[in-house]
Design an enzyme around this catalytic site. Structure first.
Site, PDB file in Angstrom:
ATOM      1  N   TRP A 146       0.825  -1.207   0.000  1.00 26.31           N
ATOM      2  CA  TRP A 146       0.000   0.000   0.000  1.00 26.31           C
ATOM      3  C   TRP A 146       0.861   1.260   0.000  1.00 26.31           C
ATOM      4  O   TRP A 146       0.492   2.266  -0.596  1.00 26.31           O
ATOM      5  CB  TRP A 146      -0.916  -0.004   1.237  1.00 26.31           C
ATOM      6  N   HIS A 147       2.024   1.182   0.636  1.00 27.68           N
ATOM      7  CA  HIS A 147       2.871   2.361   0.741  1.00 27.68           C
ATOM      8  C   HIS A 147       3.636   2.677  -0.541  1.00 27.68           C
ATOM      9  O   HIS A 147       4.115   3.799  -0.704  1.00 27.68           O
ATOM     10  CB  HIS A 147       3.858   2.196   1.909  1.00 27.68           C
ATOM     11  N   GLY A 148       3.767   1.711  -1.429  1.00 26.81           N
ATOM     12  CA  GLY A 148       4.448   2.002  -2.680  1.00 26.81           C
ATOM     13  C   GLY A 148       4.776   0.747  -3.470  1.00 26.81           C
ATOM     14  O   GLY A 148       4.842  -0.360  -2.916  1.00 26.81           O
TER      15      GLY A 148
END
Length: 368
Positions: free
Chosen positions: A305-307
């Protein structure tokens, strides 16, 4: 447009508040919806239609799920839910993970999770489908939390979308929270970030061990005060407008275990994965091996989700492994240790985790 900019603080916000409060209450959702679209257009004009499409698609699908209160969860509802989620996460994956676009739309990770939670809750029967397009648009695009969260559940603001009152005390409290969040961002995060920027300029291969630790701690503090500052500003702005936006951070660096850290850090994201991934997979009411699998799935997705890069996935799996070890092996030991030892233990592991987070390659992480 960021909350700490002069354009927002001295132009957009005063003009918006004047218009908002002179408008009759029954039209304030429309003002907030249009104001939020204007706020987003200022920074991401090319993607504003994508944001509006998210509102429109999910509004139509959620309304189509239940035409009468007697409708149950049948095949039609399940098909519509799958269609909505395919659209929501399809757009997120296309822009964030496909590599076919060079610029990520602002806030897409936050508003995708938010609208996905809404349509899932409608399917589950937790909330009724919102009949007003303006109300749903206001919920999803509300500028205080549109760009950097928190991830707000529809149940938390649904009553305020129908009726809300802002007292002078509420407005004053909102300003106070906004100012504290602004100070966290501008006075602390931006200043501490200068040290981290210097470490990056020098290069990871050239710094000493003490400077490496100092840089990692500086990054940890910058990230916290920046993100938590924005979240506080969102809470304050929401309070000024009559909404109760959930707290996203509860002093995570005072934690005495990594498990406690993740109860205090980015609370609304952890809640989302708990409610919409972990519990549907079976949570902890399964065998030990299945529970470990469930945790690793959640932390793999949290990292992703963060990258779209290895370091984020490695960072997520790193925490998944630590939390599993704490639960099944370390918990009895940690409980017997002095608080100061437990605190040092958790902080060291968190700082090492941030090294994985900011490193662009395994080689760079190893050098650090």
């Amino acid at each position: 447009m960021v909350f700490s900019s002069f354009e927002f603080l001295f132009r957009f916000l005063p003009a918006f508040l004047i218009i908002y409060f002179i408008t009759p209450k029954k039209f304030r959702n429309a003002v907030l919806f249009l104001g939020s679209i204007a706020f987003y257009t200022y920074g991401e004009a090319q993607y504003v239609l994508l944001l509006l499409a998210s509102v429109t698609v999910n509004y139509v699908i959620a309304r189509s799920m239940y035409k009468t209160p007697e409708d149950g969860r049948g095949r039609r509802q399940a098909v519509l839910l799958v269609l909505a989620l395919c659209y929501d996460f399809g757009m997120l994956f296309f822009f964030k993970y496909s590599g076919l676009t060079t610029k990520l739309p602002l806030g897409i990770s936050f508003y995708t999770f938010q609208i996905a939670a809404y349509v899932i809750d409608v399917y589950r029967g937790i909330v009724p489908a919102e009949k007003s397009y303006v109300n749903l648009g206001t919920y999803l695009t509300m500028f205080p939390q549109l760009i950097a969260g928190p991830i707000v559940n529809y149940t938390e603001v649904s009553s305020c979308l129908k009726r809300r009152t802002v007292t002078a005390r509420d407005f004053e409290s909102g300003i106070r929270i906004l100012v504290i969040g602004l100070g966290s961002k501008v006075i602390i995060a931006d200043r501490v970030g200068m040290l981290w920027n210097n470490v990056q300029t020098i290069g990871f291969n050239s710094i000493s061990t003490p400077l490496a630790w100092l840089g990692a701690v500086a990054y940890s503090m910058e990230l916290y005060f920046d993100f938590a500052g924005y979240s506080m500003m969102a809470v304050g702005l929401g309070k000024m407008l009559g909404f109760q936006i959930p707290v996203n951070f509860r002093f995570p660096y005072i934690s005495k275990s990594v498990t406690e850290f993740w109860r205090r850090w980015h609370i609304t994201l952890g809640r989302w994965f708990r409610d919409y991934v972990y519990i549907p997979l079976g949570g902890n009411r399964v065998s030990k091996s299945r529970h470990i699998f469930n945790l690793m799935v959640v932390w793999f997705l949290t990292g992703l989700w963060h990258g779209a890069a290895w370091n984020f996935v490695a960072w997520g799996l790193y925490y998944g492994v630590i939390l599993i070890i704490e639960k099944y092996l370390l918990s009895p030991v940690l409980d017997r240790l002095p608080d100061v030892v437990r605190h040092i233990y958790s902080i060291v592991l968190v700082v090492i985790g941030w090294v994985l987070f900011f490193s662009s390659s395994f080689g760079q992480a190893a050098d650090y």
